[in-house]
Scaffold this motif. Sequence first.
Motif, short mmCIF file in Angstrom:
data_model
loop_
_atom_site.label_atom_id
_atom_site.label_comp_id
_atom_site.label_asym_id
_atom_site.label_seq_id
_atom_site.Cartn_x
_atom_site.Cartn_y
_atom_site.Cartn_z
N ILE A 175 9.42 -4.20 4.43
CA ILE A 175 8.27 -4.58 5.24
C ILE A 175 7.34 -3.38 5.42
CG2 ILE A 175 7.55 -5.29 7.56
CD1 ILE A 175 8.65 -7.57 5.92
N ASP A 176 6.06 -3.61 5.27
CA ASP A 176 5.08 -2.55 5.50
C ASP A 176 5.09 -2.17 6.98
OD1 ASP A 176 2.69 -0.90 4.92
OD2 ASP A 176 1.72 -2.37 6.21
N PRO A 177 5.39 -0.93 7.33
CA PRO A 177 5.56 -0.58 8.75
C PRO A 177 4.28 -0.66 9.56
CG PRO A 177 5.65 1.38 7.36
CD PRO A 177 5.66 0.21 6.44
N LEU A 178 3.11 -0.49 8.94
CA LEU A 178 1.87 -0.51 9.69
C LEU A 178 1.46 -1.92 10.08
CD1 LEU A 178 -0.66 0.91 10.82
CD2 LEU A 178 -1.70 0.66 8.54
N THR A 179 1.54 -2.86 9.13
CA THR A 179 0.99 -4.20 9.35
C THR A 179 2.05 -5.26 9.63
OG1 THR A 179 1.07 -4.73 6.99
CG2 THR A 179 -0.94 -3.67 7.82
N GLY A 180 3.32 -4.98 9.32
CA GLY A 180 4.35 -5.98 9.49
C GLY A 180 4.37 -7.02 8.38
N CYS A 181 3.53 -6.86 7.36
CA CYS A 181 3.52 -7.76 6.21
C CYS A 181 4.56 -7.30 5.18
CB CYS A 181 2.15 -7.76 5.54
SG CYS A 181 0.80 -8.36 6.57
N LEU A 182 4.82 -8.16 4.21
CA LEU A 182 5.60 -7.71 3.07
C LEU A 182 4.87 -6.56 2.39
CD1 LEU A 182 6.64 -11.07 1.33
CD2 LEU A 182 8.02 -9.66 2.86
N ASN A 183 5.64 -5.58 1.92
CA ASN A 183 4.99 -4.51 1.17
C ASN A 183 4.84 -4.93 -0.30
OD1 ASN A 183 7.43 -4.04 -0.14
ND2 ASN A 183 7.93 -2.25 1.06
N HIS A 184 4.33 -4.04 -1.10
CA HIS A 184 4.00 -4.37 -2.49
C HIS A 184 5.21 -4.88 -3.26
CE1 HIS A 184 1.34 -3.76 -6.10
NE2 HIS A 184 2.53 -3.81 -6.68
N GLY A 185 6.33 -4.15 -3.17
CA GLY A 185 7.52 -4.54 -3.92
C GLY A 185 8.08 -5.87 -3.48
N ALA A 186 8.16 -6.09 -2.17
CA ALA A 186 8.68 -7.35 -1.66
C ALA A 186 7.76 -8.51 -2.02
CB ALA A 186 8.86 -7.27 -0.15
N MET A 187 6.46 -8.24 -2.03
CA MET A 187 5.50 -9.29 -2.42
C MET A 187 5.74 -9.72 -3.86
SD MET A 187 2.57 -9.57 -4.45
CE MET A 187 1.86 -7.93 -4.46
N ARG A 188 5.96 -8.77 -4.74
CA ARG A 188 6.22 -9.12 -6.14
C ARG A 188 7.51 -9.93 -6.29
NH1 ARG A 188 3.49 -6.91 -10.45
NH2 ARG A 188 1.77 -5.53 -9.92
N GLU A 189 8.54 -9.56 -5.51
CA GLU A 189 9.78 -10.32 -5.55
C GLU A 189 9.55 -11.75 -5.08
OE1 GLU A 189 14.10 -10.54 -3.28
OE2 GLU A 189 12.98 -8.65 -3.25
N ARG A 190 8.82 -11.90 -3.98
CA ARG A 190 8.57 -13.24 -3.46
C ARG A 190 7.71 -14.05 -4.43
NH1 ARG A 190 9.12 -16.12 1.34
NH2 ARG A 190 8.60 -18.26 0.77
N LEU A 191 6.72 -13.39 -5.05
CA LEU A 191 5.87 -14.09 -6.00
C LEU A 191 6.69 -14.55 -7.21
CD1 LEU A 191 3.09 -15.09 -6.78
CD2 LEU A 191 2.59 -12.82 -7.72
N ALA A 192 7.64 -13.73 -7.65
CA ALA A 192 8.51 -14.12 -8.76
C ALA A 192 9.33 -15.36 -8.38
CB ALA A 192 9.43 -12.97 -9.15
#
Length: 339
Positions: A175-192
């Motif tokens: 998780i991106d610590p600043l925004t609480g969103c998925l970070n880049h790597g987690a986003m790619r995993e979820r998109l896959a």
Amino acid sequence: MQQRLLQSVERLARLAQRDAGLPAIQRALGEELVRVVGVDQAHVIVLSGGHPAYGVVVSDLDGAAGGASASSEYVLRREDGTDALRWVADAGQAVTIPDARVAGTLPLQLVKTYGLRTAAVLPLHAGDTVRAVVLLGSRSEARAWDAAELHAASALSDLAGTAIALRDARLAAAIDPLTGCLNHGAMRERLAEEIARARRQGTPLAVTILDLDDFKHVNDTYGHPTGDALLRHVAEALRAEYRSFDQVARYGGDEFVVILPNVKGPRADIAAARALRVLREIHITRPDGGVEGITVSCGVAEWVEPEGPAELLERADQALRGSKAAGKDGLVRAPTPLP
């Protein structure tokens, strides 16, 4: 049943050691429940915001434990009131349902689609949290639920909960610590995962990339603390705007990605336009007490076979660059690639 249970425990224990995605864990648990308990169908429904949301159902095709099975996925519509699924999610306790056709007992969507007559609903704990509910369903009105069956189902659910807890821990670290969103790597995993789901089900999928216009001006003029606060505000606004099963991620810097399952055509453009609208309502307070608005540029792309995450994101990013080149504060749709 004892031998089948031991074999299922072994398979689910191995699953907990692998980096399995959530749908794979749901499907594996459903298969083991059908095999061990001998039910017509087993639903594993993950919670989102405390509500049962994404289900995987495994059905026994042969009508005998250990026979052939089939699985499918669904998004559960949120209904008014508290049915058995929501009660189990809140209370963390199992219930049995002698007649699933009684209005309000179970979601009508499930009763009608899967011909449910009797059911048992169990909580699936991941750590200290109820992460999902398990529905054991039968089309037979005479189906009873004895203690041994429910104990076996609970034991298997606990093992699947361990696998989900390990997966959640891996994602929490992403998780991106600043925004609480998925970070880049987690986003790619979820998109896959979403691409794999769209491929299996033949359903649409879209992504949106949003970039704050002239964000460097904010940092240079008002300082990085103001810029960080703005990014947090943007993330909160995006999460509030989209559906519970859409995913908002920080792509990097001042760029955000929104993954939109089951969205295509004009709906993808409308979803992106909603983001532009809500973000235009954000204002920065200047030192003199005045306010300054922000604008956002956006690129939209729909997934097409045989694209992977990298290709889909690249097309959305090209559309974003087109929006910037066209004067910012707008959206551009990526053209469908030639076969």
